[in-house]
Design a protein around this motif. Structure first.
Motif, short mmCIF file in Angstrom:
data_model
loop_
_atom_site.label_atom_id
_atom_site.label_comp_id
_atom_site.label_asym_id
_atom_site.label_seq_id
_atom_site.Cartn_x
_atom_site.Cartn_y
_atom_site.Cartn_z
N GLN B 184 20.39 35.60 -41.84
CA GLN B 184 19.10 35.04 -41.41
C GLN B 184 19.08 34.84 -39.90
OE1 GLN B 184 19.12 31.44 -43.72
NE2 GLN B 184 18.43 32.43 -45.62
N ALA B 185 20.17 34.30 -39.36
CA ALA B 185 20.20 33.95 -37.94
C ALA B 185 20.17 35.17 -37.04
CB ALA B 185 21.45 33.12 -37.64
N ARG B 186 20.59 36.33 -37.57
CA ARG B 186 20.63 37.54 -36.74
C ARG B 186 19.29 38.25 -36.66
NH1 ARG B 186 25.21 39.10 -34.57
NH2 ARG B 186 27.24 38.42 -35.34
N ARG B 187 18.26 37.71 -37.33
CA ARG B 187 16.93 38.31 -37.22
C ARG B 187 16.44 38.25 -35.76
NH1 ARG B 187 13.19 37.97 -42.05
NH2 ARG B 187 11.63 37.93 -40.39
N ASN B 188 15.54 39.19 -35.43
CA ASN B 188 15.02 39.24 -34.05
C ASN B 188 14.05 38.11 -33.74
OD1 ASN B 188 16.41 41.45 -33.20
ND2 ASN B 188 14.86 42.91 -33.95
N ASP B 189 13.57 37.42 -34.79
CA ASP B 189 12.60 36.35 -34.55
C ASP B 189 13.22 34.97 -34.77
OD1 ASP B 189 12.86 36.58 -37.25
OD2 ASP B 189 10.78 37.14 -37.65
N VAL B 190 14.55 34.90 -34.61
CA VAL B 190 15.22 33.60 -34.64
C VAL B 190 15.76 33.34 -33.23
CG1 VAL B 190 17.08 32.25 -35.64
CG2 VAL B 190 15.76 33.82 -37.08
N LEU B 191 15.16 32.33 -32.56
CA LEU B 191 15.43 32.16 -31.13
C LEU B 191 15.99 30.78 -30.81
CD1 LEU B 191 12.03 33.49 -29.67
CD2 LEU B 191 14.09 34.81 -30.16
N VAL B 192 16.77 30.75 -29.74
CA VAL B 192 17.01 29.48 -29.06
C VAL B 192 15.89 29.40 -28.02
CG1 VAL B 192 18.54 28.29 -27.45
CG2 VAL B 192 19.48 29.42 -29.47
N ALA B 193 14.85 28.61 -28.37
CA ALA B 193 13.60 28.69 -27.60
C ALA B 193 13.65 27.77 -26.39
CB ALA B 193 12.42 28.31 -28.49
N LEU B 194 13.17 28.32 -25.24
CA LEU B 194 13.12 27.56 -23.99
C LEU B 194 11.69 27.27 -23.58
CD1 LEU B 194 15.68 29.76 -22.02
CD2 LEU B 194 16.15 27.77 -23.45
N ARG B 195 10.76 28.11 -24.05
CA ARG B 195 9.35 27.93 -23.66
C ARG B 195 8.47 28.01 -24.90
NH1 ARG B 195 8.69 28.58 -18.16
NH2 ARG B 195 6.50 29.18 -18.29
N MET B 196 7.41 27.21 -24.90
CA MET B 196 6.46 27.20 -26.00
C MET B 196 5.08 27.08 -25.39
SD MET B 196 6.30 24.21 -28.85
CE MET B 196 4.74 23.75 -29.58
N GLN B 197 4.14 27.87 -25.87
CA GLN B 197 2.77 27.90 -25.34
C GLN B 197 2.77 28.10 -23.83
OE1 GLN B 197 1.65 24.12 -27.15
NE2 GLN B 197 0.35 25.18 -28.63
N GLY B 198 3.71 28.94 -23.35
CA GLY B 198 3.73 29.32 -21.93
C GLY B 198 4.33 28.29 -21.00
N LYS B 199 4.84 27.16 -21.56
CA LYS B 199 5.41 26.12 -20.70
C LYS B 199 6.82 25.80 -21.18
CE LYS B 199 2.39 22.96 -21.95
NZ LYS B 199 1.29 23.41 -22.79
N PRO B 200 7.65 25.22 -20.29
CA PRO B 200 8.93 24.71 -20.78
C PRO B 200 8.66 23.73 -21.92
CG PRO B 200 8.84 24.58 -18.38
CD PRO B 200 7.46 24.99 -18.85
N ILE B 201 9.51 23.72 -22.93
CA ILE B 201 9.25 22.87 -24.10
C ILE B 201 9.39 21.40 -23.71
CG2 ILE B 201 9.98 22.32 -26.45
CD1 ILE B 201 11.00 25.17 -26.68
N GLY B 202 8.35 20.62 -23.97
CA GLY B 202 8.39 19.19 -23.66
C GLY B 202 9.25 18.44 -24.67
N LYS B 203 9.57 17.22 -24.32
CA LYS B 203 10.47 16.43 -25.17
C LYS B 203 9.89 16.23 -26.58
CE LYS B 203 12.92 12.08 -25.45
NZ LYS B 203 12.96 10.69 -25.02
N ASP B 204 8.57 15.98 -26.67
CA ASP B 204 7.96 15.76 -27.98
C ASP B 204 8.11 16.95 -28.90
OD1 ASP B 204 7.19 13.44 -26.89
OD2 ASP B 204 5.03 13.88 -26.86
#
Lengths: 241, 262
Positions: B184-204
């Motif tokens: 499952q983890a090796r899928r191309n759509d499993v990410l360690v995400a840094l940005r969401m909706q074009g911005k750095p991910i906020g704390k919330d």
């Protein structure tokens, strides 16, 4: 309207204190009258605490700023679920009380003056005597009946969210949808209930101590005595039948 | 019978108010059970709403979504589901991590355990997705862009040992955890995400770094990601200990039939 010698002004006969020197006991008895029994007050007290817990935990689950403040989602969810599921328990326990059942009957039945009360509220009439009411006014009757229905709905949709798959026909999404919007409505209506109690120390006293001043009762619930008299006549007739 | 009583009473109304003991005082009929009708009516409206919810909800959400775009007061976002996302946090409080303090540790059954800073992660090849987010409690937010490093890239760099079968994800809130199988983890759509909706991910939303598992319910996308550990078997995560499915495929788990997000 009579005035008592020595008093600063004309006294309203209905609020004369028994301790007043020379005050003869009026027909109708003392200055305070019984409104709620201990059992009824306990039902109200426990229900209101459970409701408060349920609404507060709901706010902490739902409002992001509050959710961030407390976190601990699993604990908050558990308190919310149990305070909600226990809400009908004081009501059901109260059913053993005769006084409680009798008041439920009063809330259920609408008398002609209840329509008058509603009309007066709609037209913003608030002069003395414009809003006649029995032991409970029409607003209190509709409030209590609606909240009873809303509570059943909240528990039902809550259970569907708690135990998904309980009713395969209704999706959890639909249950959440009703639960959310009804919660908002219940919150607004409850705020109205609390706000109105806040404005009326006489009513609060009734729920806190069980008795109210006769003057308050005659002012706010002008038909209460008639309602009681009618009930007694009805009971006497039933006995004689 | 009741109607007659009403008219009798209302006719004599004015006088009896003056006298206090007028004819109306003798009225001892029982009025209609309006209270019961209000209660049953409320239940009926609720049942109807429950049945119509799938249709009502779509329209209402579209309306609120549009309204929130032109609402300067922000009131619309406080209405049920008006803002799309909901904030869930299982811990008492979450520390704030910055670019200076954030670390992602890769360990367990790997050849080269290591720790990444935010800058390290930003320097790696980035993958972008633009898919729906579906929560297991029902809400769905359409087309949410995520950007980050593929988990499989990090695994390749660390070198998974032969006995590695699954991953355990831990979070710096100190409480949450998640799991995935290696496949499952090796899928191309499993990410360690840094940005969401074009911005750095906020704390919330779980920033600065969160897991993003596109094909699964959103509880699998652990927020505040701080560790990835390769294990020899799946160790169920936080919500999974409370009965959520370990394999949280959207539409094929948790007794739900939502449209798949991928």
């Amino acid at each position: 309207m009579t005035s008592t010698a020595g008093s600063a002004g004309p006294t309203d006969g209905t609020t004369r204190r028994p301790s007043e020197p020379g005050a003869a006991p009026r027909p109708g008895g003392s200055a305070v009258i019984r409104r709620f029994t201990l059992a009824e007050r306990l039902v109200h007290r426990t229900t209101s605490w459970l409701m408060l817990l349920c609404v507060a935990t709901a706010a902490f689950l739902y409002v992001p700023q509050l959710a961030e403040l407390v976190g601990r989602r699993y604990l908050v969810v558990t308190v919310h679920e149990w305070s909600g599921i226990l809400l009908p328990v004081p009501f059901l326990a109260g059913l053993v009380s005769h006084a409680f059942r009798r008041d439920l009957g009063r809330i259920n039945r609408f008398a002609p003056y209840d329509r008058e009360w509603l009309r007066a509220v709609r037209r913003r009439w608030n002069w003395a005597g414009a809003r006649p009411a029995g032991k409970f006014n029409a607003g209190q009757k509709i409030y209590a009946s609606w909240l009873a229905g809303a509570t059943v709905l909240m528990i039902f949709t809550g259970l569907l969210m708690w135990f998904t798959g309980l009713l395969p026909l209704v999706s959890r999404t639909s249950a959440t949808f009703i639960h959310d919007w009804l919660a908002l409505t219940v919150g607004i209506v409850l705020a109205g209930h609390i706000g109105m109690a806040f404005k009326d120390p006489g009513a609060r006293r009734g729920m806190r101590t069980g008795s109210v001043e006769r003057g308050w009762a005659r002012r706010e619930h002008s038909e209460w005595e008639d309602e009681t008299a009618a009930e007694e006549r009805r009971e006497a007739r039933r006995r004689s039948d | 019978m009741f109607n007659r009583d009403v008219s009798e009473r209302e006719d004599g109304r004015g006088n009896e108010r003056e006298g206090g003991q007028g004819d109306g005082g003798r009225w001892d009929g029982r009025g209609p059970a309006i209270g019961r009708r209000v209660l049953l009516g409320t239940l009926a409206v609720g049942a109807g709403g429950l049945a119509a919810a799938p249709y009502l909800q779509g329209g209402l959400e579209k309306f609120l979504g549009a309204a929130s775009q032109v609402d300067p007061t922000g009131i619309v976002n406080t209405l049920p589901n008006g803002g799309g996302f909901r904030f869930y946090n299982v811990a008492a409080s979450v520390p704030t991590k910055t670019a200076a303090t954030y670390r992602l540790k890769i360990d367990g059954l790997v050849e080269h355990p290591r720790s990444y800073t935010l800058a390290d992660l930003e320097a790696l090849p980035q993958t972008r997705t633009d898919l729906d987010v579906q929560c297991v409690t029902g809400w769905r937010v359409p087309k949410v862009p995520f950007q980050g490093v593929k988990v499989s890239d990090l695994l390749d760099a660390a070198g998974v040992k032969a006995e590695g079968r699954a991953l355990r994800f831990t979070c710096f809130d100190g409480t949450y955890s998640e799991s995935l199988t290696l496949t499952q983890a090796r899928r191309n759509d499993v990410l360690v995400a840094l940005r969401m909706q074009g911005k750095p991910i906020g704390k919330d939303h779980g920033g600065p770094v969160r897991l993003y598992v596109a094909p699964m319910y959103f509880y699998k996308s652990a927020k505040w990601l701080s560790g990835i550990s390769v294990t020899d078997k799946v160790e169920p995560g936080y919500w999974e200990e409370y009965g959520y499915d370990v394999d949280g495929w959207v539409g094929r788990s948790n007794g739900r039939d939502d449209a798949p997000t991928v």
